[in-house]
Structure formats: C-alpha cells, structure tokens
Design an enzyme around this catalytic site. Structure first.
Site, PDB file in Angstrom:
ATOM      1  N   TYR A  99       0.858  -1.195   0.000  1.00 26.68           N
ATOM      2  CA  TYR A  99       0.000   0.000   0.000  1.00 26.68           C
ATOM      3  C   TYR A  99       0.890   1.239   0.000  1.00 26.68           C
ATOM      4  O   TYR A  99       1.991   1.229   0.563  1.00 26.68           O
ATOM      5  CB  TYR A  99      -0.940  -0.028   1.221  1.00 26.68           C
ATOM      6  CG  TYR A  99      -1.899   1.132   1.204  1.00 26.68           C
ATOM      7  CD1 TYR A  99      -2.789   1.295   0.142  1.00 26.68           C
ATOM      8  CD2 TYR A  99      -1.900   2.079   2.222  1.00 26.68           C
ATOM      9  CE1 TYR A  99      -3.643   2.382   0.091  1.00 26.68           C
ATOM     10  CE2 TYR A  99      -2.762   3.164   2.180  1.00 26.68           C
ATOM     11  CZ  TYR A  99      -3.625   3.313   1.113  1.00 26.68           C
ATOM     12  OH  TYR A  99      -4.456   4.378   1.056  1.00 26.68           O
ATOM     13  N   TYR A 159      -2.833   4.772   9.245  1.00 25.16           N
ATOM     14  CA  TYR A 159      -2.302   3.484   8.781  1.00 25.16           C
ATOM     15  C   TYR A 159      -1.241   2.952   9.753  1.00 25.16           C
ATOM     16  O   TYR A 159      -0.859   1.785   9.714  1.00 25.16           O
ATOM     17  CB  TYR A 159      -1.751   3.634   7.369  1.00 25.16           C
ATOM     18  CG  TYR A 159      -1.729   2.351   6.566  1.00 25.16           C
ATOM     19  CD1 TYR A 159      -2.911   1.737   6.153  1.00 25.16           C
ATOM     20  CD2 TYR A 159      -0.526   1.754   6.225  1.00 25.16           C
ATOM     21  CE1 TYR A 159      -2.884   0.570   5.411  1.00 25.16           C
ATOM     22  CE2 TYR A 159      -0.488   0.583   5.479  1.00 25.16           C
ATOM     23  CZ  TYR A 159      -1.671  -0.006   5.079  1.00 25.16           C
ATOM     24  OH  TYR A 159      -1.638  -1.161   4.350  1.00 25.16           O
TER      25      TYR A 159
HETATM   26  P1  NAI Z   1      -7.993 -10.013   4.275  1.00 28.41           P
HETATM   27  O1  NAI Z   1      -8.251  -9.711   5.719  1.00 28.41           O
HETATM   28  O2  NAI Z   1      -9.057 -10.668   3.507  1.00 28.41           O
HETATM   29  O3  NAI Z   1      -6.627 -10.841   4.126  1.00 28.41           O
HETATM   30  C1  NAI Z   1      -5.582 -10.843   5.070  1.00 28.41           C
HETATM   31  C2  NAI Z   1      -5.167 -12.289   5.266  1.00 28.41           C
HETATM   32  O4  NAI Z   1      -3.990 -12.426   6.084  1.00 28.41           O
HETATM   33  C3  NAI Z   1      -6.267 -13.124   5.946  1.00 28.41           C
HETATM   34  O5  NAI Z   1      -6.617 -14.207   5.122  1.00 28.41           O
HETATM   35  C4  NAI Z   1      -5.599 -13.608   7.209  1.00 28.41           C
HETATM   36  O6  NAI Z   1      -6.095 -14.847   7.701  1.00 28.41           O
HETATM   37  C5  NAI Z   1      -4.142 -13.671   6.769  1.00 28.41           C
HETATM   38  N1  NAI Z   1      -3.219 -13.795   7.897  1.00 28.41           N
HETATM   39  C6  NAI Z   1      -3.151 -13.002   9.000  1.00 28.41           C
HETATM   40  N2  NAI Z   1      -2.216 -13.475   9.846  1.00 28.41           N
HETATM   41  C7  NAI Z   1      -1.684 -14.590   9.266  1.00 28.41           C
HETATM   42  C8  NAI Z   1      -0.672 -15.521   9.651  1.00 28.41           C
HETATM   43  N3  NAI Z   1      -0.016 -15.406  10.824  1.00 28.41           N
HETATM   44  N4  NAI Z   1      -0.386 -16.542   8.810  1.00 28.41           N
HETATM   45  C9  NAI Z   1      -1.030 -16.679   7.633  1.00 28.41           C
HETATM   46  N5  NAI Z   1      -1.980 -15.819   7.207  1.00 28.41           N
HETATM   47  C10 NAI Z   1      -2.306 -14.799   8.017  1.00 28.41           C
HETATM   48  O7  NAI Z   1      -7.655  -8.574   3.636  1.00 28.41           O
HETATM   49  P2  NAI Z   1      -7.056  -8.116   2.206  1.00 28.41           P
HETATM   50  O8  NAI Z   1      -7.408  -6.678   2.093  1.00 28.41           O
HETATM   51  O9  NAI Z   1      -7.455  -9.052   1.145  1.00 28.41           O
HETATM   52  O10 NAI Z   1      -5.485  -8.163   2.465  1.00 28.41           O
HETATM   53  C11 NAI Z   1      -4.578  -8.842   1.649  1.00 28.41           C
HETATM   54  C12 NAI Z   1      -3.308  -8.023   1.448  1.00 28.41           C
HETATM   55  O11 NAI Z   1      -3.609  -6.870   0.666  1.00 28.41           O
HETATM   56  C13 NAI Z   1      -2.658  -7.516   2.733  1.00 28.41           C
HETATM   57  O12 NAI Z   1      -1.258  -7.581   2.600  1.00 28.41           O
HETATM   58  C14 NAI Z   1      -3.110  -6.063   2.758  1.00 28.41           C
HETATM   59  O13 NAI Z   1      -2.273  -5.225   3.539  1.00 28.41           O
HETATM   60  C15 NAI Z   1      -3.007  -5.741   1.277  1.00 28.41           C
HETATM   61  N6  NAI Z   1      -3.690  -4.531   0.844  1.00 28.41           N
HETATM   62  C16 NAI Z   1      -5.004  -4.348   1.170  1.00 28.41           C
HETATM   63  C17 NAI Z   1      -5.632  -3.181   0.812  1.00 28.41           C
HETATM   64  C18 NAI Z   1      -7.039  -2.927   1.242  1.00 28.41           C
HETATM   65  O14 NAI Z   1      -7.461  -1.757   1.226  1.00 28.41           O
HETATM   66  N7  NAI Z   1      -7.810  -3.929   1.592  1.00 28.41           N
HETATM   67  C19 NAI Z   1      -4.945  -2.119   0.042  1.00 28.41           C
HETATM   68  C20 NAI Z   1      -3.568  -2.441  -0.290  1.00 28.41           C
HETATM   69  C21 NAI Z   1      -2.977  -3.607   0.118  1.00 28.41           C
END
Ligand code: NAI
Length: 270
Positions: free
Chosen positions: A150, A160
């Site tokens: 991000y 953030y």
């Molecule tokens: P999400 O909450 O659906 O996905 C995050 C995932 O990380 C979850 O599936 C969770 O179970 C997993 N996770 C957390 N701790 C863990 C661990 N110890 N071991 C294995 N898995 C673990 O949310 P999203 O938004 O799909 O996030 C995915 C990526 O995208 C992240 O890196 C986030 O920072 C990034 N991102 C998200 C944005 C947004 O606005 N949603 C914008 C830019 C980047």
C-alpha cells in the site's frame, strides 16, 4: 473472459479469508486462466471454514500454515510439490495483520511486542516464504512471486500506523530477494501497491470509509477493485511479464502520481 494465460502453471495462494479477500478473488481468476492452485492460511483463519467453499470451486487442497512458523512453511512447500508432482510457478502473498491498530493503539503509543508481531506477519513473512522456497528449491525458473502493498510505504497516512513501516519493509524485501532469486534461478519478485478495498484487513484501518472515498476522488480512473487487482496479479504470474522484477507496481487508478484532482478542489471550495 479467460485467455488461458496460466495454462499448466501451479501456484500457492496465501490469505483468502472470505469472498472479499484479494487472495480469494485472485484464486478464482488464476483457476479461470488455467492454473492449478494450493490454498493456504493461518490455522486459526481456517477454523472459520469459509475457505472450503473456495477450495471446492477451485478444486484446490487447503494446507494450513502460519506465515511466522518455519515448520509450517516447509510443510506447505513440501506438500504442495507433492500435490503438483513438481515445483511451483507462482506465489501470491496476501497477508497482513496490524496488531497495534487492532488493539486501538496509535503510532505514538506502540506496544513493541505487538509491533514485532505486525512486522513478522506482514513483512518478514515474505522473506520467510522466499527463503523456504529457495532452500527447498521449490520454484521453477521464471516463477513469479507477488506480495500486496500500500502507498503508505511512501507517503504518510496517519491512521495506517505501524502498517506503513511494515509495507516499506515488505517492498524492500521484495527488491532484495528479487535480486538474489533472480540471479540464482530467474525467479521474479514484485509487490503490487493496491488501491484501498473494503476487506477484513482494509476495514481495520480507522476512518476507512473516508479514506476510500478520498482515494476514489483523487484517482483519475477511480479506485481499483479486488477483481481488477486479481487481473493484474494474473498478468504478473503469466509469461507476458517475464522481465519485470524487484518492482513496486502501483495499481491504483493513478492515485500515486496525482497531486490533486478537480473533485477534491471542488470539495475544498465548498
Ligand atoms: P484479508 O483480511 O481478507 O486478508 C488478510 C489475510 O492475512 C487473511 O486471510 C488472514 O487470515 C491472513 N493472515 C493473517 N495473519 C496470518 C498468519 N499469521 N499466517 C497466515 N496468514 C495470516 O484482507 P485483504 O485486504 O485481502 O489483504 C490482503 C493483502 O492486501 C494484505 O497484505 C493487505 O495489507 C493488502 N492490501 C489491502 C488493501 C485494502 O485496502 N484492503 C490495500 C492495499 C494492500
């Protein structure tokens, strides 16, 4: 519309929690484009059971792995290679957790145990994944690894918090490991810096609705959706982008290079 861009390719997708997850959307697109995949998430996230629906649609096994646990990661790569009957062609790292944010602690009041955990889950985990793959020789030549970032890695977004530092580290690891894996095996490593999307991780950021509306108004093309992010990831996993490595790739409708936009000026003049 599918183009068979990933025909014959085999990939591991980290981080599909529910159908809003960027990883969920990407898993569906990869399979649509002809890939075979393995799904993985932290054991605690798997207990929700949601992922089984995705696994069924994608005909993919689910292998639990906490990204901070080296034994879990070794097991994940060994089992995946066993399942595929060969090495891996692409990896999506779509994992983050802001522990201080979760506990309501601001950037000037960090708990350092939480801070370590945040960095480990959200950034060092990419190094752990890459190092495990490197040592097991688990990736084919020209394999493509993508992690999600991000723009708070480059510019300040006050709420953030510590995640900004985690994303800066994540992008640095992609660059550094990209060099080593590139010279070693022609494996490429990049980050995609994505627009805000309302997912479980995204909505954890304070004032997220204001944040997302501001980004929408500041981006000439508007915010990129999770499905559009999935399309970009597919392109990056495909052979059409073979010479792209060690980059942070903005996928944000132009937000990152816009100083100010007409809608935002109009809003200020009200
Ligand atoms: P999400 O909450 O659906 O996905 C995050 C995932 O990380 C979850 O599936 C969770 O179970 C997993 N996770 C957390 N701790 C863990 C661990 N110890 N071991 C294995 N898995 C673990 O949310 P999203 O938004 O799909 O996030 C995915 C990526 O995208 C992240 O890196 C986030 O920072 C990034 N991102 C998200 C944005 C947004 O606005 N949603 C914008 C830019 C980047």
């Amino acid at each position: 519309m599918a183009h068979n861009l990933l025909k014959g390719k085999k990939g591991i997708i980290f981080g599909a929690l529910d159908e809003k997850s960027i990883a969920w959307r990407t898993a569906l697109r990869c399979v649509e484009e002809g890939a075979e995949i393995v799904l993985t998430n932290a054991p605690i996230a798997l207990r929700m059971g949601e992922i089984n629906k995705l696994a069924e649609t994608c005909k993919a096994p689910v292998i639990p792995a906490d990204v901070t646990n080296m034994d879990d990661l070794t097991n994940l790569f060994n089992k995946s290679m066993e399942h595929f009957g060969g090495k891996v062609d692409f990896i999506l790292h779509s994992v983050a957790m802001g522990m201080n944010i979760r506990k309501g602690r601001s950037y000037t009041d960090l708990d350092y145990d939480f801070n370590h955990k945040t960095f480990d889950i959200s950034a060092m985990s990419l190094h752990r994944v890459l190092q495990t793959a490197y040592k097991l020789d688990a990736l084919n030549e020209w394999a493509s690894v993508i992690a999600l970032s991000y723009i708070a890695a480059q510019r300040v977004f006050p709420d953030y918090g510590e995640m900004a530092d985690a994303k800066a580290l994540l992008e640095s690891i992609a660059r550094s490991f990209g060099y080593h894996y590139g010279t070693h095996k022609k494996v490429r490593v990049n980050t995609i810096s994505q627009s805000p999307v309302k997912t479980t991780a995204g909505a954890g950021v304070k004032g997220f609705d204001g944040f997302i509306a501001y980004a929408e108004n500041m981006s000439p093309l508007g915010n990129a959706t999770a499905d559009e992010c999935a399309n970009y990831a597919v392109a990056m996993f495909s052979d059409l982008t073979r010479m792209v490595t060690m980059q942070n790739l903005f996928h944000d409708g132009g937000f990152s290079f816009t100083g100010v936009s007409k809608p935002v000026i109009d809003q200020m003049e009200k």
